[in-house]
Design a protein around this motif. Structure first.
Motif, PDB file in Angstrom:
ATOM      1  N   ARG A  75     -16.601  68.020  41.703  1.00 24.52           N
ATOM      2  CA  ARG A  75     -16.094  66.589  42.310  1.00 24.52           C
ATOM      3  C   ARG A  75     -17.010  65.362  42.015  1.00 24.52           C
ATOM      4  N   GLU A  76     -16.372  64.349  41.556  1.00 28.68           N
ATOM      5  CA  GLU A  76     -17.030  62.949  41.129  1.00 28.68           C
ATOM      6  C   GLU A  76     -16.263  61.844  42.103  1.00 28.68           C
ATOM      7  N   GLY A  77     -16.986  60.928  42.606  1.00 24.51           N
ATOM      8  CA  GLY A  77     -16.242  59.949  43.297  1.00 24.51           C
ATOM      9  C   GLY A  77     -16.206  58.880  42.335  1.00 24.51           C
ATOM     10  N   ILE A  78     -15.899  57.645  42.995  1.00 19.48           N
ATOM     11  CA  ILE A  78     -15.596  56.422  42.174  1.00 19.48           C
ATOM     12  C   ILE A  78     -16.634  55.210  42.664  1.00 19.48           C
ATOM     13  N   SER A  79     -17.675  55.638  43.163  1.00 21.35           N
ATOM     14  CA  SER A  79     -18.612  54.502  43.708  1.00 21.35           C
ATOM     15  C   SER A  79     -19.566  53.961  42.576  1.00 21.35           C
ATOM     16  N   GLU A  80     -19.594  54.912  41.192  1.00 20.82           N
ATOM     17  CA  GLU A  80     -20.246  54.494  40.115  1.00 20.82           C
ATOM     18  C   GLU A  80     -19.209  53.897  39.106  1.00 20.82           C
ATOM     19  N   VAL A  81     -18.013  53.511  39.373  1.00 18.58           N
ATOM     20  CA  VAL A  81     -17.087  52.967  38.464  1.00 18.58           C
ATOM     21  C   VAL A  81     -17.302  51.287  38.486  1.00 18.58           C
ATOM     22  N   THR A  82     -17.562  50.949  37.323  1.00 20.93           N
ATOM     23  CA  THR A  82     -17.957  49.414  37.537  1.00 20.93           C
ATOM     24  C   THR A  82     -16.613  48.612  36.925  1.00 20.93           C
ATOM     25  N   ALA A  83     -16.835  47.342  37.111  1.00 21.79           N
ATOM     26  CA  ALA A  83     -15.751  46.441  36.670  1.00 21.79           C
ATOM     27  C   ALA A  83     -15.792  46.537  35.057  1.00 21.79           C
ATOM     28  N   ALA A  84     -16.993  46.769  34.300  1.00 24.16           N
ATOM     29  CA  ALA A  84     -16.812  46.948  33.057  1.00 24.16           C
ATOM     30  C   ALA A  84     -16.082  47.999  32.616  1.00 24.16           C
ATOM     31  N   ASP A  85     -16.251  49.263  33.252  1.00 22.16           N
ATOM     32  CA  ASP A  85     -15.313  50.344  32.907  1.00 22.16           C
ATOM     33  C   ASP A  85     -13.852  49.976  33.219  1.00 22.16           C
ATOM     34  N   VAL A  86     -13.536  49.290  34.088  1.00 19.65           N
ATOM     35  CA  VAL A  86     -12.161  49.122  34.397  1.00 19.65           C
ATOM     36  C   VAL A  86     -11.510  48.002  33.090  1.00 19.65           C
ATOM     37  N   GLN A  87     -12.433  47.182  32.717  1.00 21.02           N
ATOM     38  CA  GLN A  87     -12.271  46.116  31.555  1.00 21.02           C
ATOM     39  C   GLN A  87     -12.194  47.059  30.292  1.00 21.02           C
TER      40      GLN A  87
ATOM     41  N   ALA B  45     -15.075  52.888  58.143  1.00 25.06           N
ATOM     42  CA  ALA B  45     -16.247  52.199  57.940  1.00 25.06           C
ATOM     43  C   ALA B  45     -17.208  52.987  57.084  1.00 25.06           C
ATOM     44  N   ASP B  46     -17.032  54.380  57.442  1.00 25.47           N
ATOM     45  CA  ASP B  46     -17.789  55.300  56.534  1.00 25.47           C
ATOM     46  C   ASP B  46     -16.731  55.743  55.486  1.00 25.47           C
ATOM     47  N   PRO B  47     -17.063  55.183  54.493  1.00 21.85           N
ATOM     48  CA  PRO B  47     -15.918  55.775  53.435  1.00 21.85           C
ATOM     49  C   PRO B  47     -16.156  56.866  52.628  1.00 21.85           C
ATOM     50  N   THR B  48     -17.376  57.768  52.965  1.00 25.96           N
ATOM     51  CA  THR B  48     -17.811  58.538  51.960  1.00 25.96           C
ATOM     52  C   THR B  48     -16.821  59.769  51.710  1.00 25.96           C
ATOM     53  N   ALA B  49     -16.073  60.223  52.626  1.00 25.34           N
ATOM     54  CA  ALA B  49     -14.902  61.424  52.181  1.00 25.34           C
ATOM     55  C   ALA B  49     -13.964  60.790  51.467  1.00 25.34           C
ATOM     56  N   ASP B  50     -13.562  59.687  51.362  1.00 26.33           N
ATOM     57  CA  ASP B  50     -12.633  58.988  50.468  1.00 26.33           C
ATOM     58  C   ASP B  50     -13.275  58.774  49.036  1.00 26.33           C
ATOM     59  N   VAL B  51     -14.562  57.854  48.985  1.00 30.96           N
ATOM     60  CA  VAL B  51     -14.747  57.142  47.823  1.00 30.96           C
ATOM     61  C   VAL B  51     -15.631  58.249  46.992  1.00 30.96           C
ATOM     62  N   GLU B  52     -16.275  59.373  47.674  1.00 25.10           N
ATOM     63  CA  GLU B  52     -17.120  60.148  47.127  1.00 25.10           C
ATOM     64  C   GLU B  52     -16.030  61.689  46.417  1.00 25.10           C
ATOM     65  N   GLY B  53     -14.721  61.448  46.867  1.00 23.92           N
ATOM     66  CA  GLY B  53     -13.849  62.586  46.315  1.00 23.92           C
ATOM     67  C   GLY B  53     -13.611  63.584  47.020  1.00 23.92           C
ATOM     68  N   PHE B  54     -14.238  63.628  48.185  1.00 25.18           N
ATOM     69  CA  PHE B  54     -14.175  65.031  49.246  1.00 25.18           C
ATOM     70  C   PHE B  54     -12.750  65.371  49.512  1.00 25.18           C
ATOM     71  N   ASP B  55     -12.052  64.326  50.021  1.00 31.22           N
ATOM     72  CA  ASP B  55     -10.674  64.392  50.573  1.00 31.22           C
ATOM     73  C   ASP B  55      -9.630  64.804  49.248  1.00 31.22           C
TER      74      ASP B  55
END
Lengths: 439, 439
Positions: free
Chosen positions: B231-243, B197-207
């Motif tokens: 450490r940088e997480g993935i919350s700023e990754v956009t669909a455009a980056d992936v494309q 529910a709080d995904p911070t540890a995963d999506v922000e790369g702490f884990d």
């Protein structure tokens, strides 16, 4: 080790100075500082046994360290560790036994010897209270024996699927990507140094079978030797087989397969075999290209694991040898030894006929009504259930491609024999086992 | 261990009975026969420390084995082995230290604690002469720490690239296959139980950063803690980056990267970082799908190895814990301990600004003559060499996609800052590092 004093260095004898041995010697020299730090004391080269003193070598060895008297070298009082990278059964076996009896710890890369006569060596190591490690015997640099022996020691391994021969993987990969036939792909492998002039040991599956025996022994805590392994090579694999695999979204690989299976009395037994098989392109092993190796392990708690890397070559194999060498050296300093043979489960090996597999069968048939029903009846008569069948008309004949559900190998081969004798069957153009899918 | 008699059994205390702890207890019960055979004596459950006696559990634990007094449990005289699967810093650290001081051997799955304060624990284990093993702390069931510590102990590891967080890999894989944006993919991961529910540890790369610190420490024989990891997480990754990654035959993955690099005085240093990066689809890590983990290791002699499997989950993590437990139990019976911390190389950690990376930069620019030359000049001004540039006209503006050669991260971020301030640049739409290719 009998004395009270901790030795201030350890001395290594290397038996053999070919492509692996010369890299072992090189790493011992180049990494001596790191090895000393990791072991706790310096690890020195005591001698290198070779067949000819004046042979050309990839590494420079001081002349006073070279000897043709391997037995004399391994029984020297000042040799603590012996690395055996000669290969073959004799004199490797006698030298390892002499080394253990003399109190040395041994690291070997000898798959043929381990698979043929491992228990003799393990018992000698046990009796001597010394280590015998052999990570380099299977899949070159890939750490797979240690994970099976140690990392998965608290789990229950149920299946091992391995691409453990680089030569055959290179050939099959070439056939898959270029459409070449076996002979052409073999020739290219020979030109590039991936296959030997006499490629029998690789292409007929002998090399993979030795590795399968070693993997099965460790995975299932039972004694399995090379003679227990059902073995088929890749020399009969045709361009049509490879195309047929493509058509069903699969790829042909030479697999070493070790499974825990119930025998006909319901007892757990070991099924171990080497043969070409079609696996789905979505399977992690399908993407193992060129001469790379990979071992896929299924266990009850861990699930599916895969170990991937270079399966051969002097330097990668030497990396595995040196890893073992550090462990046995540390054990020696700690006056202990690692876990020895684990064969407590003592499971029987299932005969191939009783082993449950799946078949892909391509059949040229007369293109007339009822042919599918007749073929399906032949499968049913032998108790083989069909998973999928694809029919393609071609002029006045047709091709049927049948993929069966799991049945015993005996049932499946009886079905194929039956098909070959039927009037409406012109030719069974391809039979190949199918692996890597859940039933 | 101080007495002369070999114990006729070993007793285990388990701290925590959540998703991992309950599976550890289950395996101890179900596999007791195999564990006894593999260890040499039976391994019995001495007690399970929990926060609440009446909480619902995945496994049935006899009531008299449950306790809320964890400290009392680990300091009991009859406890030989302690499994710590509570997680977090305290009380886990105090309990492990108390257990070691009391003479128990410890197995932990606690990445956060190991990455923050490993040396304190290692020193306590050394002082007590006991084992501290923690395979389960990185990449769940995948045997990776043991291969780094032992199998590659005779080799020189130069780089580790890991997908070590299943949540972020699931999200990025979903974005890649469906074109979804980050928020949508995260929501799906949460619905399926792959994200909390709080995904911070995963999506922000702490884990992943904690695991990177542990991997770097072992790979490079130096102390690296979580605070050393950029450490940088993935919350700023956009669909455009992936494309944009797709367009260049790449895929976006959150990577834990540990490298041996020369610092500005030419000394070997450790570069360690966690960030999203584009890797070529042909790279073995690119095919790691859904919530799977994999660790790719490059070493001088072995070459390229990959270890793949489930990176989380109660049962897979318990498999890794039990594997360690068998080893420390055997060591205990042999009155020895495995290799402790190896930090002899004592390499410095390179600041992120000095770390050499490559950038992928997408820039919206005015579509007029000379714009490419102007942008190229900005890269050159900061000493950054361009590998490829692709220009696409769109109405009255154009997009430039630049992939640089390796430069220091400081040079690259200065270049991007510079671009953002240029008149002809409308927007820097995407910057992402590029990994997994040879220069």
């Amino acid at each position: 080790m009998e004395g009270d004093k901790r030795p201030d260095k350890l001395r290594v004898a290397v038996l053999g100075c070919g492509s692996v041995g010369s890299q072992v010697v090189r790493l011992l020299q180049e990494q001596s500082g790191d090895l000393a730090a990791r072991v706790g004391v310096p690890v020195e080269l005591a001698g290198v046994a070779v067949r000819r003193l004046d042979a050309p070598r990839e590494v420079e060895v001081p002349a006073d360290l070279l000897t043709t008297d391997a037995t004399g070298l391994v029984t020297r009082d000042d040799v603590d560790l012996v690395v055996e990278v000669i290969g073959g059964i004799e004199p490797a076996r006698s030298l390892i036994l002499a080394a253990l009896e003399n109190g040395a710890s041994v690291v070997s890369a000898n798959k043929a010897l381990l698979a043929e006569d491992g228990p003799t060596l393990f018992e000698a190591a046990e009796k001597a209270g010394r280590d015998l490690y052999y990570e380099a015997a299977v899949a070159g640099a890939i750490p797979i024996l240690r994970p099976l022996r140690e990392s998965l020691a608290g789990d229950r391994v149920t299946r091992v699927l391995g691409i453990v021969n680089g030569t055959t993987n290179f050939i099959l990969d070439k056939m898959d990507t270029s459409g070449a036939g076996f002979a052409e792909a073999l020739e290219e492998a020979q030109e590039l140094g991936y296959a030997e002039a006499d490629p029998t040991a690789d292409v007929e599956g002998f090399d993979a079978a030795a590795k399968a025996a070693i993997l099965a022994s460790l995975a299932f805590h039972s004694r399995v030797t090379a003679s227990d392994v059902h073995r088929e090579g890749i020399s009969e694999v045709t361009a049509a087989d490879v195309q047929s695999a493509r058509d069903m979204g699969a790829v042909v690989k030479l697999l070493a397969i070790c499974e825990l299976r119930a025998d006909d009395r319901g007892e757990e037994a070991v099924a171990v075999r080497v043969h070409p098989a079609m696996i789905p392109r979505s399977h992690p092993l399908a993407s193992v290209r060129e001469a790379y190796n990979a071992v896929f392990v299924e266990s009850e708690a861990a699930g599916q694991l895969m170990f991937y890397g270079p399966g051969a070559g002097g330097s990668p194999t030497a990396s595995a040898v040196l890893g073992d060498l550090v462990t046995v050296a540390r054990n020696r300093l700690a006056r202990t030894r690692g876990a020895g043979e684990s064969a407590y489960a003592d499971r029987a090996v299932l005969p191939m006929g009783e082993t449950r597999t799946r078949y892909h069968v391509a059949i040229d048939v007369d293109d007339r009504a009822g042919v599918l029903a007749t073929v399906a009846a032949a499968f049913a008569e032998h108790g083989v259930s069909i998973q999928t069948v694809r029919q393609e008309g071609r002029d006045d004949d047709a091709q049927l491609v049948v993929v069966s559900h799991e049945a015993t190998d005996a049932q499946l081969s009886a079905t194929v024999e039956h098909l070959r004798g039927m009037d409406i069957v012109r030719e069974v153009t391809s039979t190949m086992r199918v692996e890597g899918e859940q039933e």
